[in-house]
Structures are given as structure tokens and as C-alpha cells.
Design a protein around this motif. Structure first.
Motif, mmCIF file in Angstrom:
data_model
loop_
_atom_site.group_PDB
_atom_site.id
_atom_site.type_symbol
_atom_site.label_atom_id
_atom_site.label_comp_id
_atom_site.label_asym_id
_atom_site.label_seq_id
_atom_site.Cartn_x
_atom_site.Cartn_y
_atom_site.Cartn_z
ATOM 1 N N THR A 40 -32.958 26.395 -24.695
ATOM 2 C CA THR A 40 -33.063 25.271 -25.668
ATOM 3 C C THR A 40 -32.832 26.010 -26.835
ATOM 4 O OG1 THR A 40 -34.549 23.962 -24.016
ATOM 5 C CG2 THR A 40 -34.298 23.419 -26.025
ATOM 6 N N GLY A 41 -33.528 26.973 -27.206
ATOM 7 C CA GLY A 41 -33.560 27.538 -28.733
ATOM 8 C C GLY A 41 -32.127 27.891 -28.736
ATOM 9 N N VAL A 42 -31.501 28.533 -27.884
ATOM 10 C CA VAL A 42 -29.926 29.028 -28.150
ATOM 11 C C VAL A 42 -28.960 27.850 -28.434
ATOM 12 C CG1 VAL A 42 -27.948 30.099 -26.952
ATOM 13 C CG2 VAL A 42 -30.150 31.095 -26.711
ATOM 14 N N ALA A 43 -29.192 26.719 -27.623
ATOM 15 C CA ALA A 43 -28.469 25.610 -27.729
ATOM 16 C C ALA A 43 -28.701 24.832 -29.062
ATOM 17 C CB ALA A 43 -28.803 24.570 -26.518
ATOM 18 N N ALA A 44 -29.842 24.655 -29.457
ATOM 19 C CA ALA A 44 -30.196 24.302 -30.727
ATOM 20 C C ALA A 44 -29.550 25.003 -31.868
ATOM 21 C CB ALA A 44 -31.603 24.210 -30.959
ATOM 22 N N ALA A 45 -29.468 26.428 -31.759
ATOM 23 C CA ALA A 45 -29.061 27.253 -32.861
ATOM 24 C C ALA A 45 -27.409 27.256 -32.967
ATOM 25 C CB ALA A 45 -29.427 28.827 -32.465
ATOM 26 N N LEU A 46 -26.958 26.864 -31.853
ATOM 27 C CA LEU A 46 -25.506 26.648 -32.103
ATOM 28 C C LEU A 46 -25.023 25.625 -32.578
ATOM 29 C CD1 LEU A 46 -24.444 28.360 -28.434
ATOM 30 C CD2 LEU A 46 -24.176 29.383 -30.627
ATOM 31 N N ILE A 47 -25.780 24.446 -32.322
ATOM 32 C CA ILE A 47 -25.541 23.157 -32.815
ATOM 33 C C ILE A 47 -25.884 23.200 -34.230
ATOM 34 C CG2 ILE A 47 -26.299 20.825 -32.972
ATOM 35 C CD1 ILE A 47 -26.951 20.894 -29.752
ATOM 36 N N LEU A 48 -27.069 23.879 -34.824
ATOM 37 C CA LEU A 48 -27.302 23.893 -36.132
ATOM 38 C C LEU A 48 -26.073 24.549 -36.868
ATOM 39 C CD1 LEU A 48 -29.709 23.153 -37.933
ATOM 40 C CD2 LEU A 48 -30.737 25.276 -37.571
ATOM 41 N N VAL A 49 -25.746 25.678 -36.470
ATOM 42 C CA VAL A 49 -24.774 26.600 -37.145
ATOM 43 C C VAL A 49 -23.156 25.744 -37.122
ATOM 44 C CG1 VAL A 49 -23.309 28.524 -37.080
ATOM 45 C CG2 VAL A 49 -25.697 28.772 -36.661
ATOM 46 N N TRP A 50 -22.901 25.061 -36.251
ATOM 47 C CA TRP A 50 -21.652 24.278 -35.983
ATOM 48 C C TRP A 50 -21.796 22.982 -37.088
ATOM 49 C CZ3 TRP A 50 -21.138 19.263 -33.239
ATOM 50 C CH2 TRP A 50 -19.742 18.790 -33.442
ATOM 51 N N VAL A 51 -22.952 22.363 -37.064
ATOM 52 C CA VAL A 51 -22.859 21.277 -37.987
ATOM 53 C C VAL A 51 -22.892 21.573 -39.360
ATOM 54 C CG1 VAL A 51 -24.690 19.269 -38.880
ATOM 55 C CG2 VAL A 51 -23.986 19.725 -36.234
ATOM 56 N N LEU A 52 -23.579 22.715 -39.636
ATOM 57 C CA LEU A 52 -23.782 23.266 -41.266
ATOM 58 C C LEU A 52 -22.730 24.301 -41.300
ATOM 59 C CD1 LEU A 52 -27.730 23.713 -41.388
ATOM 60 C CD2 LEU A 52 -26.232 21.974 -41.977
ATOM 61 N N TRP A 53 -21.725 24.660 -40.600
ATOM 62 C CA TRP A 53 -20.750 25.569 -40.842
ATOM 63 C C TRP A 53 -19.957 25.318 -42.400
ATOM 64 C CZ3 TRP A 53 -19.726 30.020 -38.553
ATOM 65 C CH2 TRP A 53 -18.223 30.731 -38.944
ATOM 66 N N HIS A 55 -21.416 23.815 -44.953
ATOM 67 C CA HIS A 55 -22.202 23.442 -45.930
ATOM 68 C C HIS A 55 -23.261 24.546 -46.407
ATOM 69 C CE1 HIS A 55 -21.036 19.230 -45.827
ATOM 70 N NE2 HIS A 55 -20.950 19.208 -44.677
ATOM 71 N N VAL A 56 -23.124 25.592 -45.729
ATOM 72 C CA VAL A 56 -23.975 26.781 -45.691
ATOM 73 C C VAL A 56 -22.947 28.113 -45.478
ATOM 74 C CG1 VAL A 56 -25.745 28.365 -44.848
ATOM 75 C CG2 VAL A 56 -26.017 25.642 -44.900
ATOM 76 N N PRO A 57 -23.122 29.050 -46.484
ATOM 77 C CA PRO A 57 -22.502 30.259 -46.521
ATOM 78 C C PRO A 57 -22.297 30.561 -45.000
ATOM 79 C CG PRO A 57 -23.736 30.441 -48.644
ATOM 80 C CD PRO A 57 -24.140 29.316 -47.796
ATOM 81 N N GLN A 58 -21.032 30.890 -44.537
ATOM 82 C CA GLN A 58 -20.845 31.341 -43.154
ATOM 83 C C GLN A 58 -21.411 32.723 -42.873
ATOM 84 O OE1 GLN A 58 -16.715 30.868 -42.295
ATOM 85 N NE2 GLN A 58 -16.675 28.765 -42.591
ATOM 86 N N ALA A 59 -21.557 33.659 -43.772
ATOM 87 C CA ALA A 59 -22.191 34.670 -43.571
ATOM 88 C C ALA A 59 -23.734 34.795 -43.204
ATOM 89 C CB ALA A 59 -22.023 35.900 -44.847
ATOM 90 N N ILE A 60 -24.258 33.745 -43.949
ATOM 91 C CA ILE A 60 -25.620 33.511 -43.639
ATOM 92 C C ILE A 60 -25.923 32.967 -42.248
ATOM 93 C CG2 ILE A 60 -27.717 31.909 -44.367
ATOM 94 C CD1 ILE A 60 -26.755 32.353 -47.330
ATOM 95 N N LEU A 61 -24.994 32.039 -42.030
ATOM 96 C CA LEU A 61 -25.060 31.248 -40.704
ATOM 97 C C LEU A 61 -25.054 32.358 -39.615
ATOM 98 C CD1 LEU A 61 -23.127 27.995 -41.431
ATOM 99 C CD2 LEU A 61 -25.547 28.146 -40.764
ATOM 100 N N LEU A 62 -23.902 33.040 -39.682
ATOM 101 C CA LEU A 62 -23.618 33.965 -38.509
ATOM 102 C C LEU A 62 -24.760 35.330 -38.456
ATOM 103 C CD1 LEU A 62 -19.769 34.422 -39.076
ATOM 104 C CD2 LEU A 62 -21.085 33.184 -37.190
ATOM 105 N N GLY A 63 -25.188 35.688 -39.704
ATOM 106 C CA GLY A 63 -26.156 36.645 -39.616
ATOM 107 C C GLY A 63 -27.617 36.084 -39.216
ATOM 108 N N TRP A 64 -27.855 34.899 -39.376
ATOM 109 C CA TRP A 64 -29.063 34.158 -38.665
ATOM 110 C C TRP A 64 -28.826 34.193 -37.151
ATOM 111 C CZ3 TRP A 64 -29.936 30.098 -36.008
ATOM 112 C CH2 TRP A 64 -31.177 29.566 -35.848
#
Length: 266
Positions: A40-53, A55-64
Motif C-alpha cells: 500500500t505504501g509503494v502504491a501511495a508513494a508512486l501516486i504522490l510522486v506522479w501527482v506532484l511531478w 510542482h516539486v523539484p523532480q530530483a527531490i521526488l526521485l530521491g525520496w
């Protein structure tokens, strides 16, 4: 430490190993059923990164996301190690400490997301972020509430981060979101405590029933042994009693054949 011991306060009618058996079942849920929380956490993390792609620096998204992926793999490896542990490995407290530390780290990763993924000036993305974080509170309730300290280790870090980050804005809306997070936390802690107590009590009832069944089976075996001993005694006694009676019958038959009354009287 008292909080850990409270859910497994012993029933004097159960065997001394009952508390250990309850803790082992709580560990099984945390390790085996807890894998659902990982997915469930993996799915939520992927959705979160996709939605904020955008609006948040991509390096931060991919690093997290990379850190979260490593954490998820480590959790899966821990579950695999627990399933493959030796049958003689009964150090439940050691396994409990490991999973609690792992859950605390997972909660810390989500707490970091609260600060890293906060989009200033866009309330819709801020609400989306807090919704995903509070969703983790709910999903953790399903598998972690069987042991309240484990649930607290997971949810407390990112709920606290939500309160701090949204409270920093200082306006009524964000203060309301922060207070709602606090109220939700305490509400779900009560739910978790209820689930834990129900889980432990159901295990105790099951163990009590199993103990009573064992006692009943032992008593039935004792009754069967007593009946068998009684049957053997009666068979032996019947044989011993029939011998003199048979002798008396033969003697009486012999008397009836005596034609001489004097001899019969003698």
C-alpha cells in the motif's frame, strides 16, 4: 515498557507460555500481514510522486522515492527472514524491537515527505498531501493495531510533521488542518487500542478453550482407563465367583442322586 506488557497480562488459568504465544501471534501479524502495508505504501508513494511531478523539484521526488524503495525492500527482507527463522528462535522481543525500529524509520520517511512535498500557495496540493498522509494512518491501523506501540512508532512521526508544517502557515485554515490531524491521531489511537485488546482477548479465549478441550480429553481418557480396569476386574471376579457356584451345583446334583436318605443327610 508497561504499555507493552499490559496487553498480555496473564490469565492464571492458562499455561505460563500463553503470553509468549500471544506475542508470537502479534509478531506474525506485524511481519507477515504487514507486507500489505508495504505494498500500500509503494502504491501511495508512486501516486504522490506522479501527482506532484510538475510542482516539486523532480530530483527531490526521485530521491525520496529511491529512499522509500530501499526501505520497502528492507521491510520485505525482514518479513522473509522472520518466516525463515529457526524453529528454536523464540526471542520474540528481539524481533519486536527490529520491526518497531523499521516502522519508526518508515514513519520518518513519510514525515520527510510532509516537508519536502509541501507546495506553498497551492491549497489543493497541500490537501492532497495531507490526505495521503492520513491515509497512511488508516492503512496502518489495519495491520499494526494488534500491537499498539508498533502502530504509534509508525504514525506518530508523520502526524507530528503534518502538525508542525501546516501550523507554520499561521492562518486559520492551516491551523484547522493541523488540529484535525491531532484529533484524527487520538481517534485512531483509541481504535488501535480497541483492536489490540480485542485481538489479545480473542487469542486468550481460544487458548482457554483449547486448554479446556485438552483437560476434557484427558478426563475422557481417565474415564476410559477406569472403565477398562473395571471391566477387567469384573471379568476376573466373575470367573472366581463362578467356580464355587459351579462346585455347589455339582454337589447339589450329586445329593439329588442319592437314593439312601441317611447318606443324603450325611
Amino acid at each position: 515498557m508497561r504499555r507493552e506488557a499490559a496487553p498480555t497480562a496473564g490469565d492464571p488459568t492458562l499455561s505460563p507460555d500463553a503470553d509468549k504465544a500471544i506475542l508470537a501471534e502479534q509478531l506474525r501479524v506485524l511481519y507477515v500481514e504487514g507486507q500489505r502495508l508495504i505494498l500500500t505504501g509503494v502504491a501511495a508513494a508512486l501516486i504522490l510522486v506522479w501527482v506532484l511531478w510538475d510542482h516539486v523539484p523532480q530530483a527531490i521526488l526521485l530521491g525520496w522515492l529511491a529512499v522509500f524503495s530501499v526501505y520497502s525492500l528492507a521491510r520485505a527482507a525482514m518479513a522473509r527472514a522472520w518466516r525463515r527463522r529457526a524453529a528454536t528462535d523464540t526471542d520474540h522481543r528481539a524481533w519486536l524491537r527490529r520491526v518497531q525500529w523499521a516502522l519508526a524509520i518508515g514513519g520518518g520517511i513519510w514525515a520527510a515527505a510532509c516537508f519536502l512535498f509541501y507546495v506553498p500557495g497551492h491549497i489543493e496540493y497541500q490537501l492532497f498531501l495531507v490526505t495521503m498522509l492520513l491515509g497512511a494512518v488508516v492503512s496502518g491501523l489495519v495491520t499494526l493495531a494488534v500491537y499498539l506501540p508498533a502502530y504509534l512508532a509508525f504514525v506518530t512521526p508523520f502526524v507530528a510533521a503534518t502538525v508542525i508544517r501546516y501550523g507554520q502557515e499561521g492562518d486559520p485554515l492551516h491551523w484547522g488542518i493541523a488540529l484535525a490531524a491531532v484529533v484524527t491521531l487520538f481517534l485512531f489511537i483509541n481504535f488501535a487500542r480497541f483492536i489490540q485488546n480485542s485481538f489479545v482477548e480473542s487469542l486468550r479465549l481460544r487458548m482457554t478453550l483449547a486448554e479446556r478441550n485438552r483437560e476434557l480429553a484427558e478426563r475422557n481418557r481417565e474415564v476410559e482407563r477406569a472403565n477398562l480396569a473395571k471391566s477387567r476386574f469384573l471379568a476376573a471376579a466373575s470367573h472366581d465367583l463362578r467356580q464355587p457356584l459351579h462346585a455347589l451345583n455339582l454337589f447339589a446334583a450329586q445329593l439329588s442322586d442319592q437314593a439312601d436318605p441317611t447318606e443324603r443327610v450325611r
